[in-house]
Design a protein around this motif. Structure first.
Motif, short mmCIF file in Angstrom:
data_model
loop_
_atom_site.label_atom_id
_atom_site.label_comp_id
_atom_site.label_asym_id
_atom_site.label_seq_id
_atom_site.Cartn_x
_atom_site.Cartn_y
_atom_site.Cartn_z
N PHE A 259 4.05 8.85 -4.80
CA PHE A 259 3.54 8.15 -3.61
C PHE A 259 4.07 8.81 -2.33
N GLN A 260 5.33 9.18 -2.35
CA GLN A 260 5.92 9.83 -1.18
C GLN A 260 5.27 11.19 -0.91
N GLU A 261 5.05 11.94 -1.97
CA GLU A 261 4.43 13.25 -1.83
C GLU A 261 3.03 13.16 -1.25
N LYS A 262 2.30 12.11 -1.64
CA LYS A 262 0.92 11.95 -1.19
C LYS A 262 0.80 11.02 0.02
N LYS A 263 1.95 10.61 0.55
CA LYS A 263 1.99 9.73 1.74
C LYS A 263 1.21 8.43 1.49
N ILE A 264 1.44 7.86 0.34
CA ILE A 264 0.84 6.58 -0.04
C ILE A 264 1.85 5.46 0.20
N GLY A 265 1.41 4.41 0.83
CA GLY A 265 2.30 3.29 1.13
C GLY A 265 2.76 2.57 -0.13
N TYR A 266 4.00 2.13 -0.11
CA TYR A 266 4.57 1.34 -1.18
C TYR A 266 5.77 0.60 -0.61
N ALA A 267 6.33 -0.30 -1.38
CA ALA A 267 7.58 -0.96 -0.96
C ALA A 267 8.30 -1.44 -2.21
N ILE A 268 9.60 -1.62 -2.10
CA ILE A 268 10.40 -2.17 -3.19
C ILE A 268 11.00 -3.47 -2.71
N TYR A 269 10.53 -4.56 -3.28
CA TYR A 269 11.02 -5.90 -2.96
C TYR A 269 11.64 -6.51 -4.23
#
Length: 379
Positions: A312-322
């Motif tokens: 996700f980071q490589e492809k600049k895709i949003g995510y979050a860890i909750y």
């Protein structure tokens, strides 16, 4: 993990179409704000009652310039000292899966939280473990309606009645969510909502709402939000400056009419994830019977979280860890926690939970990109 990782509420692409869409939304927001300043800029009780609680509650706007649900809870707890008696009272909470603001508000108000583990499927407080945590000092239960799904309020309210405890709802992530047909925020004694911009109903800055059917609480929050004052009379409590500014009120007043549509669109995108990911070795969000989930966040559990985050980071895709660790693992929340207290469900989920992008403007193409990444890693 870099702290600059995009959130799960950001678009999954930086294409020109997404950029233009963002510019258009900003322009629309400014237009709404300017329109609101020239008309009735503060919401009426009737509007909020009809859309959020559908109950004859007295709403009280609270403006915030710190964490979005910190100050409403702070106000509730400050008032509760006089309502419940200040000396050494405790609030029962889930141990990990809630925002820091909830626990911080308890400490800052001078109270003591006592943690309870979470239900392993809903991530909300586990009612079966509440009674074992109750002591003579316990005065209230604080269920958090997490990710857009209501806690098991029937069980919680039954326990509260049995032990003569008050129930304070944290509905910061659950605008429009329902429990057996009744909107969250109208089930306990008092409740608060957050209008942080990434919420299902968000402003263009921080803001929040306190709702209650208690006239005494309503009057006390009125005092607390403006330096303890009501009119020019004597000040009986020490308050703060926490009024919702008129620009935020104007924006929210317009956006409120779209709440049901946005919930519908979030649920449609959640259903698409369900259809595409259900055959994979993942735990997907589970909507319990009698509950309407509004998918403020779409959180999966996976042992491949680190691999997914990297892509996700490589492809600049949003995510979050909750959330990345249970509360009893934070140094600042060690007070009052014994080494014998264990929260296995919270600890396990903190290592596996991952929020995928979900918001009304999320396109099918963007969503398929996320799904394909997950499939490639899991198959």
């Amino acid at each position: 993990m870099p702290s600059t990782a995009p959130s799960a509420d950001t678009p999954t692409s930086t294409s020109p179409s997404n950029y233009l869409r963002g510019v258009s939304l900003v322009a629309l927001g400014l237009a709404i704000a300017l329109w609101g300043l020239g008309s009735k800029s503060l919401w009426s009780d009737e509007i909020v009652t009809a859309q959020l609680t559908r109950q004859p509650f007295r709403p009280m706007w609270q403006a915030m310039h710190t964490d979005p649900n910190h100050l409403p809870l702070y106000f509730l707890l400050q008032w509760a000292f006089s309502w419940l008696g200040r000396s050494e009272w405790a609030i029962r909470l889930v141990s990990a899966f809630l925002a820091t603001a909830t626990v911080a508000a308890i400490y800052l108000a001078g109270a003591t939280p006592a943690f309870v583990d979470i239900d392993p499927t809903s991530y909300t407080i586990d009612p079966s473990q509440i009674e074992a945590a109750i002591t003579p000092r316990t005065k209230a239960i604080l269920p958090v309606h997490l990710y857009g799904q209501a806690a098991d309020m029937e069980s919680i309210l039954a326990i509260a009645r049995r032990y003569n405890l008050k129930v304070i709802e944290d509905a910061a992530q659950a605008h429009g969510a329902k429990y057996k047909g009744q909107p969250v925020g109208s089930l306990g004694d008092i409740a608060c909502f957050s209008f942080y911009p990434t919420k299902v109903l968000g402003g263009y800055g921080d803001g929040g709402l306190v709702v209650t059917d208690s006239e005494e609480l309503y009057q006390r929050v009125l005092e607390l939000r403006v330096y303890g004052a009501q009119g020019e009379s004597d000040r009986k409590v020490v308050g703060t400056n926490s009024r919702l500014d008129e620009i935020q009120a104007s924006v929210l007043r317009v956006k409120l009419k779209y709440l049901e549509q946005w919930i519908k669109e979030r649920r449609e995108r959640a259903e698409f994830y369900h259809q595409e990911l259900s055959s994979l070795p993942l735990q997907l969000p589970r909507e319990r019977a009698g509950i309407r989930h509004t998918y403020n966040s779409y959180v999966i559990r996976t042992e491949k979280r680190d691999e997914m985050v990297k892509v996700f980071q490589e492809k600049k895709i949003g995510y979050a860890i909750y959330y990345q660790r249970p509360f009893h693992k934070y140094s600042c929340f060690q007070m009052g926690i014994s080494s014998s207290e264990k929260f296995p469900n919270a600890e396990k989920r903190s290592t596996e939970s991952l929020a995928l992008p979900i918001f009304p403007e999320l396109t099918e193409k963007e969503q398929k990109e996320v799904i394909n990444i997950i499939k490639n890693l899991c198959l």
